[in-house]
Write an enzyme that holds these catalytic residues in place. Structure first.
Site, mmCIF file in Angstrom:
data_model
loop_
_atom_site.group_PDB
_atom_site.id
_atom_site.type_symbol
_atom_site.label_atom_id
_atom_site.label_comp_id
_atom_site.label_asym_id
_atom_site.label_seq_id
_atom_site.Cartn_x
_atom_site.Cartn_y
_atom_site.Cartn_z
ATOM 1 N N ARG A 38 -8.726 4.975 -4.277
ATOM 2 C CA ARG A 38 -7.620 5.582 -5.653
ATOM 3 C C ARG A 38 -7.665 4.827 -6.260
ATOM 4 O O ARG A 38 -7.414 2.995 -6.709
ATOM 5 C CB ARG A 38 -6.184 5.864 -5.395
ATOM 6 C CG ARG A 38 -5.572 6.196 -6.445
ATOM 7 C CD ARG A 38 -4.096 6.956 -6.237
ATOM 8 N NE ARG A 38 -2.987 5.612 -5.670
ATOM 9 C CZ ARG A 38 -1.995 6.094 -5.516
ATOM 10 N NH1 ARG A 38 -1.885 6.988 -5.302
ATOM 11 N NH2 ARG A 38 -1.413 5.000 -5.212
ATOM 12 N N SER A 106 -1.431 16.181 -2.557
ATOM 13 C CA SER A 106 0.273 14.907 -3.432
ATOM 14 C C SER A 106 1.727 16.493 -2.863
ATOM 15 O O SER A 106 0.828 17.453 -3.749
ATOM 16 C CB SER A 106 -0.071 13.842 -3.842
ATOM 17 O OG SER A 106 -0.274 13.146 -3.692
ATOM 18 N N LYS A 135 1.390 3.536 -9.324
ATOM 19 C CA LYS A 135 1.111 4.066 -9.970
ATOM 20 C C LYS A 135 1.583 4.806 -11.307
ATOM 21 O O LYS A 135 3.152 4.957 -10.719
ATOM 22 C CB LYS A 135 -0.224 5.565 -9.636
ATOM 23 C CG LYS A 135 1.222 6.450 -8.404
ATOM 24 C CD LYS A 135 -0.310 7.622 -8.635
ATOM 25 C CE LYS A 135 0.898 9.359 -7.751
ATOM 26 N NZ LYS A 135 0.238 9.934 -7.483
#
Length: 212
Positions: A38, A106, A135
Site C-alpha cells: 500500500r 475493505s 492512512k
C-alpha cells in the site's frame, strides 16, 4: 484462496531509514503469511520498482502478494491479488480485470460485508476496529461490535484491521477474529519479527485454529 492469519501491510513512514524489503522480510520471518503493498504517494516508477522487489521477496518465501488499489500495477508485477476500498472499482469489474486472482475489499458495516460476499470477494477487511492514523482517509472506528457481526454472518475469510496492537489484540480475537492485520505495530517495531511472533502466540493462546 490460501489460508492466512497474520496480514502484513507496508507502511514506509513508520520505519524511516530502514528498507521496505528488509522490514517486510523480517515480518515474513516472524509469521506474516500474506503481504499487501500500500503506497499512496510514490511516483509510478517508484511504485513499479517497489512492487517488483516485494513480488520477488514474497515469491521467494511462498507468501501471497496483494497490491492495494492499483489493478494495472498488480497485473504488471504478476501479484496474487488486489485489495479494493469502498470507493474503488466494483468487484465485478475488478474480477474481469484480474481473473482468478485474489480480490479483497475493505468493509466498515455489515451491509458492505454481505454485499462483498455476494459479489464474489475472496476476503474482506473488517475495520477500522480502533482509531488509526495509518492512512489519511480512514473512516471512524467500527468497534468490536462489527467484528462480532462479521464473525456471525460472513462465511468468507475476514481480517480485523485498524489500530490493532499487542495490548488490545486479545479482545479482538475474543470478538471473533481469527485473522489479524496490524500495520504500525509491526513495521514500526524495533523487533519486527518478534512482534509478529507475539501476535501469533496470542492467536494460538485463544485456541484459534480453524478457518471461517
Amino acid at each position: 484462496m490460501p489460508n492466512f492469519r497474520l496480514y502484513g501491510i507496508t507502511g514506509e513512514n513508520f520505519h524511516p531509514g530502514r528498507s521496505l524489503v528488509d522490514v517486510m522480510e523480517e515480518a515474513i520471518l516472524g509469521g506474516v503469511d500474506i503481504v499487501q503493498f500500500r503506497d499512496k504517494s510514490s511516483s509510478k516508477e517508484e511504485l513499479v520498482r517497489k512492487a517488483k522487489a516485494l513480488r520477488a521477496l514474497t515469491t521467494r518465501y511462498g507468501v501471497p502478494f496483494i497490491v492495494n488499489d492499483h489493478v494495472d500495477l498488480a497485473l504488471e508485477v504478476d501479484a496474487d491479488g488486489i485489495h479494493l476500498g469502498q470507493g474503488d472499482m466494483p468487484i465485478a469489474e475488478a474480477r474481469q480485470r484480474v481473473g482468478s486472482r485474489i480480490i479483497g475489499i475493505s468493509t466498515h458495516a455489515i451491509g458492505e460485508a454481505l454485499l462483498a460476499e455476494q459479489q464474489g470477494a475472496d476476503y474482506i477487511g473488517a475495520g477500522p476496529v480502533y482509531a488509526t492514523a495509518t492512512k489519511a482517509d480512514v473512516v471512524a472506528p467500527v468497534g468490536l461490535s462489527y467484528i462480532r457481526e462479521v464473525a456471525e454472518q460472513i462465511s468468507i475469510p475476514f481480517v480485523a484491521i485498524g489500530g490493532i496492537k499487542l495490548d488490545n489484540v486479545e479482545e479482538v480475537i475474543r470478538a471473533g477474529a481469527t485473522r489479524i492485520c496490524a500495520v504500525s505495530e509491526i513495521v514500526g517495531s524495533t523487533d519486527v519479527t518478534g512482534t509478529c511472533r507475539t501476535f501469533l502466540t496470542k492467536l494460538d493462546r485463544k485456541g484459534v485454529d480453524t478457518w471461517n
